[in-house]
Design an enzyme around this catalytic site. Structure first.
Site, mmCIF file in Angstrom:
data_model
loop_
_atom_site.group_PDB
_atom_site.id
_atom_site.type_symbol
_atom_site.label_atom_id
_atom_site.label_comp_id
_atom_site.label_asym_id
_atom_site.label_seq_id
_atom_site.Cartn_x
_atom_site.Cartn_y
_atom_site.Cartn_z
ATOM 1 N N LYS A 61 79.403 1.607 148.384
ATOM 2 C CA LYS A 61 78.930 0.474 147.580
ATOM 3 C C LYS A 61 77.673 0.879 146.826
ATOM 4 C CE LYS A 61 77.769 -4.441 148.420
ATOM 5 N NZ LYS A 61 77.589 -5.426 149.504
ATOM 6 N N SER A 136 80.038 -9.547 148.674
ATOM 7 C CA SER A 136 79.581 -8.798 147.533
ATOM 8 C C SER A 136 80.162 -7.383 147.495
ATOM 9 C CB SER A 136 78.057 -8.722 147.518
ATOM 10 O OG SER A 136 77.593 -8.113 148.678
ATOM 11 N N SER A 160 79.366 -10.155 153.416
ATOM 12 C CA SER A 160 79.719 -9.352 152.251
ATOM 13 C C SER A 160 80.637 -8.173 152.485
ATOM 14 C CB SER A 160 78.451 -8.848 151.564
ATOM 15 O OG SER A 160 77.794 -9.950 150.965
#
Lengths: 467, 480, 94
Positions: A61, A136, A160
């Site tokens: 990420k 996210s 997330s």
């Protein structure tokens, strides 16, 4: 070594296979947009990779630092930042043979549940391109779901990792707070978040966790995992959070009930419970998260790195312009909220109160786990929703974090796992365990694997069939 | 050092000292002055995303050590907090400091203001924090050097117990001496390893604290005294006319010897302190406390009193000798090696001090050690050399790095104590100065000094003074 | 509403967020909505539980006082938006 590792070995180290792989990833990702940057040929990607993960490509990420790769956090304010160091969790995986091939898209600074708050790209759900992948860590979830990588790292501050995993039909682990080093994870809410993993293979999940976890001298809030492992007793009792009839969409509710039944069939005792403080969870979570975020994001002011406006009259002007032009709306909102709840005169009522509720919730969960091995909950009230605001506006999305942010407020580990597919979209549930109880999470996931086998979305990159 | 005649004066201090550690407070960069700009930086102290603070154990020890020596209650559990404000020299735009649980609270320091009464100054708290970077203004730009960002700082906050500029200067110098004794900081205000801000207020007697004014930009204890005295006079003037004071921050202007209102800083007043989530609390264990204890030394005030009592020194002598720990050690070692305390004290504060200043050396760096010093004083005592020669020997110890006895032998500076040899010299002098001799015999005793001077001159200062004197007396008397 | 707006303006200033008129209105409204959500926390008993101030309780982690310099300091200066020689550069404070 998990089977999946063998499947993926040679993808990076064999030049022909590598070219094939890169071509296929670019092809598929053109439609999904999971990667913000895809750099399989960066210096770190040694062609003679050895280790337990044997040259396995992984995605990270884009709020986690990997030397030489961008560290944009999905934000304009860091659009040009290249990481000068590597996060410990990533380093440990690299030392075990993993190769970071790209950085994945995310809601800006980890703030969001749809991935739509990214300022630098759009990611869609591989199961249905009109829908969001969740957030996210949406990019990581999409990349794994589409088969682009077998393992991806995300961060879980309020769900997330688990929620996008749930939307995309893959496993998502939020480890015990402190069990994986936060060094290299761009801080959003320091006391709530942890680096997590997304994968389709539970054995790989366990292997990766074993490699990444453990005390880190670069993170003084990290804890030693070995010391505190909860004895893997005969895990047999599950409590199921009682959820009101209208709280969940039908497919989600169905999957939830089916899971309870499947557990019983597998020999678990399953009882329903409720948590008295459940309705305080979301306000407490957002109060604490935004408060910490307001301080953690103060460092972005156009001076030492990142975006700066072309012209500013004085430093105050420089800082304001950089933040005004560099931050997206959701980020500004959360910084505003977080600053407010810490203000003199308001702090007791908001931040102070939230910290007390946090204690309440921890105690309630302690009590739950004193007589049960696992807690079963939904992940999110709906399946992956449509892009744009039509189905779920921002406010509704935040309220929907109720099931996931429990684990963050309490620091306990939780695993979301896929149950089925309905209307062409994944459904799933999550299990929570006591501190350092990751083993029992992996165990229950294995026990349910045959009843609920993982499915693949269309246009899935099947590494086995790659030339 | 009188408090104000008409009003009660309340002065409190916020002192910051740089701790003598190798590395910074929260990262392993070098904590060192004078290096090229932005050489001692890293992602942590530059506030890069994803970095975390790593507490320096030594800084924590030094914090506890100072807290203890200031008589504080040291914390059983101490923790950090974030102090939030924006400024270009702040890498994270929050400072990691301590708020709820500092390393020490409620201390008490005995102050020796030279008065008959012994005053105690209360310490509000002692806490750890990190320093910011440095800004250099140049035309329409500002240059930033973050070498200093993340330096370990210790802040000491006193209660408003000081009463005048003089007391405050004295207190500050005592404080500098204390932390230098402990070896925790150089505490140099002009170098920047110590900073002091002051709060001052006046009020009608018995009415409690007045409206306080904060004073900044005082770069030496002397300026602190001047600034405070100026402020006190300014406040008094306003109160005299029945006016009221504005709570504000003022800067000392050392060129114009006045205080001026500070332009409002960018910094917000609301620091929104909250517990630092990246750093768990710290609970000192037995081993830690033992290390702190090991760092304790005889504190300056105790040492001064003991020196005075034990060696029968005057207040001035004790003051001078105890000013630096190294001087006191040297003094006591010399006495142990056989030197007479009074002589040692006297030489230290005069000739030795001069030589050290001239050569820009400290005692430890100089070629004079306690043994050589004791030997030198011993030579005088034994009558082997005169006081005057001893000064020359001292000079040679410094310039040639030799033992005193060797110097005296090499230079042939042994005192002439043989009465026959002396008689020859005295007679020669008397013969060369008949008029003076007559004058002395006629009753002008003062002129005897001239004759003695000549004796010294001819003998290159080696004639034993007392013996020469009595021989001269004899010869003068005999010739009557 | 004006007073509420002021509170958010003050807050924005504290956070060095320069909001244009449009943003101010929208954000203030959304922020108010969240703040009202936060107020539901008053349902909880204010007195009893101790606040959770740290996620990990006690750890006594300290770093020994050694120097270990970063291996690529030059890159850190180069990464800044504006530099001059070895300094970071900004417009003058005054």
């Amino acid at each position: 070594m998990p089977q999946i590792t063998t499947n993926w070995s040679g993808v990076i180290t064999n030049p022909e296979r590598k070219q094939s792989y890169i071509r296929r990833v670019r092809e598929i990702d053109k439609n999904i947009g999971s990667f913000l940057s895809f750099n399989p040929d960066l210096p770190g990607s040694d062609t003679t990779v050895k280790g337990a993960l044997g040259g396995m490509p992984i995605a990270v990420k884009d709020n986690i630092a990997v030397t030489g790769h961008p560290l944009t956090c999905g934000s304009r304010i860091l659009e040009n930042l290249v990481a000068p160091y590597t996060a410990t969790a990533v380093q440990r995986l690299e030392d075990a043979g993993a190769v970071v091939v790209g950085k994945t898209n995310l809601d800006e600074f980890g703030m969001g549940s749809s991935n739509e708050n990214s300022a630098l790209g759009t990611t869609v759900n591989p199961w249905n391109n009109d829908r969001v992948p969740g957030g996210s860590s949406g990019g990581s979830a999409a990349a794994v779901a589409a088969g682009l990588v077998p393992l991806a790292l995300g961060s879980d501050t309020g769900g997330s990792v688990r929620q996008p995993a749930n939307f995309c039909g893959v496993y998502g682990l939020k480890p015990t707070y402190g069990s994986v080093s936060r060094f290299g994870l761009t801080a959003y809410a320091s006391s709530l978040e942890v680096i997590g993993t997304l994968t389709r293979d539970i054995d790989l999940m366990e292997t990766a966790f074993g490699i990444m976890s453990g005390i880190d001298e670069n993170d003084q809030s990290s804890v030693s995992y070995e010391d505190s492992v909860v004895p893997d007793s005969d895990i047999s009792s599950v409590v199921m959070l009682s959820v009101g009839n209208d709280m969940l969409d039908d497919p989600v509710a169905r999957a939830y009930m089916e899971t309870g039944e499947a557990l019983r069939a597998a020999g678990y005792s399953v009882t329903e419970i409720s948590l008295p403080s459940l309705d305080l969870v979301v306000p407490a979570y957002y109060t604490i998260a935004t408060a910490e975020a307001s301080a953690n994001l103060a460092r972005f002011n156009g001076i030492r790195y990142g975006y700066a406006p072309d012209f500013a009259e004085n430093p105050a002007d420089l800082m304001k312009k950089a933040r005004h032009e560099g931050f997206g709306r959701e980020v500004k909102l959360r910084i505003l909220l977080g600053t407010y709840v810490l203000r003199s005169g308001f702090q007791d009522q908001y931040y102070g109160r939230a910290q007390k509720i946090r204690t309440l919730i921890r105690k309630e969960l302690e009590s739950v786990f004193s007589s049960a091995d696992l807690l079963l909950m939904p992940v999110f009230p709906t399946q992956a929703f449509l892009k744009g605001d039509s189905e779920m506006d921002d406010f509704k999305q935040r309220l929907a974090d109720v099931f996931t942010c429990l684990a963050n407020l309490s620091g306990l580990p939780a695993l979301s796992l896929p149950i089925g597919v309905e209307n062409g979209l994944p459904t799933g549930v999550q299990f929570m365990a006591p501190s350092f109880g990751e083993q029992r999470l992996f165990k229950v996931a294995r026990n349910l694997k045959d009843t609920f086998p993982l499915q693949t979305p269309p246009n899935y990159l099947d590494i086995g069939s790659l030339v | 050092m009188k408090a104000h005649d008409k009003y009660d004066v309340f002065i409190g201090l916020e002192i910051h000292i740089h701790l003598n550690t190798e590395s910074k407070m929260f990262c392993s960069c070098k904590a060192h002055y004078g290096d090229d700009p932005n050489k001692n930086v890293c992602p942590v102290c530059l506030g890069y995303p994803g970095t975390l603070p790593l507490l320096n154990g030594k800084a924590m020890e030094l914090g506890y050590l100072v807290a203890k020596s200031l008589g504080c209650k040291t914390a059983i559990k101490t923790s950090f907090s974030r102090k939030n404000y924006f400024y270009p020299d702040m890498p994270k735009n929050y400072q990691i400091s301590q708020f709820e649980e500092p390393v020490g609270v409620d201390g008490l320091v005995e102050a020796d203001f030279g008065l008959s009464e012994r005053r105690k100054i209360r310490i509000h708290d002692v806490h750890l924090e990190e320093d910011a970077g440095k800004m250099i203004h140049a035309g329409d730009i500002t240059l930033l050097d973050y070498n200093r960002a993340g330096y370990p700082l210790l802040e000491i906050v006193t209660e408003p117990d000081l009463r005048s500029g003089e007391e405050t200067e004295s207190f500050l110098r005592d404080f500098q001496r204390l932390v230098r004794y402990l070896g925790v900081s150089d505490a140099n205000m002009d170098e920047g390893s110590m900073k002091c801000d002051a709060n001052v207020s006046l009020n009608h007697p018995g009415k409690g604290l007045g409206t306080k004014v904060e004073l900044k930009n005082m770069n030496s204890p002397r300026f602190v005294r001047q600034a405070l005295n100026y402020e006190i006079a300014r406040h008094a003037g306003i109160l005299d006319t029945g006016g009221s004071l504005v709570q504000e921050t003022r800067l000392w202007n050392e060129n114009r010897d006045i205080t001026e209102v500070m332009r409002r800083k960018e910094a917000a007043d609301d620091y929104r302190y909250f517990p630092e989530p990246d750093m768990p609390s710290f609970v000192p264990d037995k081993a830690f406390l033992a290390r702190v204890e090991a760092g304790m030394v005889e504190l300056p005030l105790e040492k001064k009193r003991r020196l005075k009592a034990e060696y029968s020194l005057t207040s001035e002598q004790a003051e001078f000798i105890h000013d630096e720990a190294a001087t006191a050690v040297f003094f006591e070692e010399s006495v142990k090696a056989g030197a007479d305390a009074q002589n040692a004290a006297s030489w230290l504060s005069s000739d030795i001090r001069k030589l050290l200043n001239r050569s820009s050396l400290t005692l430890e760096e100089s070629p004079l050690d306690a043994r050589r010093f004791a030997t030198l004083l011993g030579l005088i005592k034994e009558g082997q050399i005169s006081g005057k020669i001893a000064k020359k020997v001292l000079g040679k110890i410094f310039s040639d790095n030799l033992d005193p006895r060797d110097i005296v032998t090499k230079e042939g500076w042994f005192q002439i104590s043989n009465p026959e040899e002396l008689e020859v010299i005295v007679k020669k002098v008397m013969m060369e100065n008949p008029d003076v001799v007559s004058a002395v015999k006629a009753g002008d005793i003062r002129q005897k000094g001239f004759l003695m001077g000549q004796v010294m001159r001819i003998s290159d200062g080696k004639a034993a003074p007392e013996l020469s004197g009595s021989i001269l007396d004899e010869l003068l008397g005999n010739s009557t | 509403m004006a007073q509420v707006q002021d509170e958010w303006s003050i807050t924005a200033e504290l956070a060095r967020l320069e909001l244009d008129e449009n943003e101010e209105l929208i954000l203030a409204r959304e922020a108010e909505r969240m703040r009202e959500l936060f107020l539901t926390m008053s349902r909880a008993d204010a007195d009893k539980p101790e606040p959770t101030t740290q996620a990990v309780e006690l750890n006594n982690r300290i770093r020994p006082d050694y120097v270990d310099s970063f291996n690529n300091v030059e890159s850190l200066i180069e990464a800044s938006p504006e530099q001059e020689d070895d300094f970071f550069l900004i417009p003058n404070v005054l």
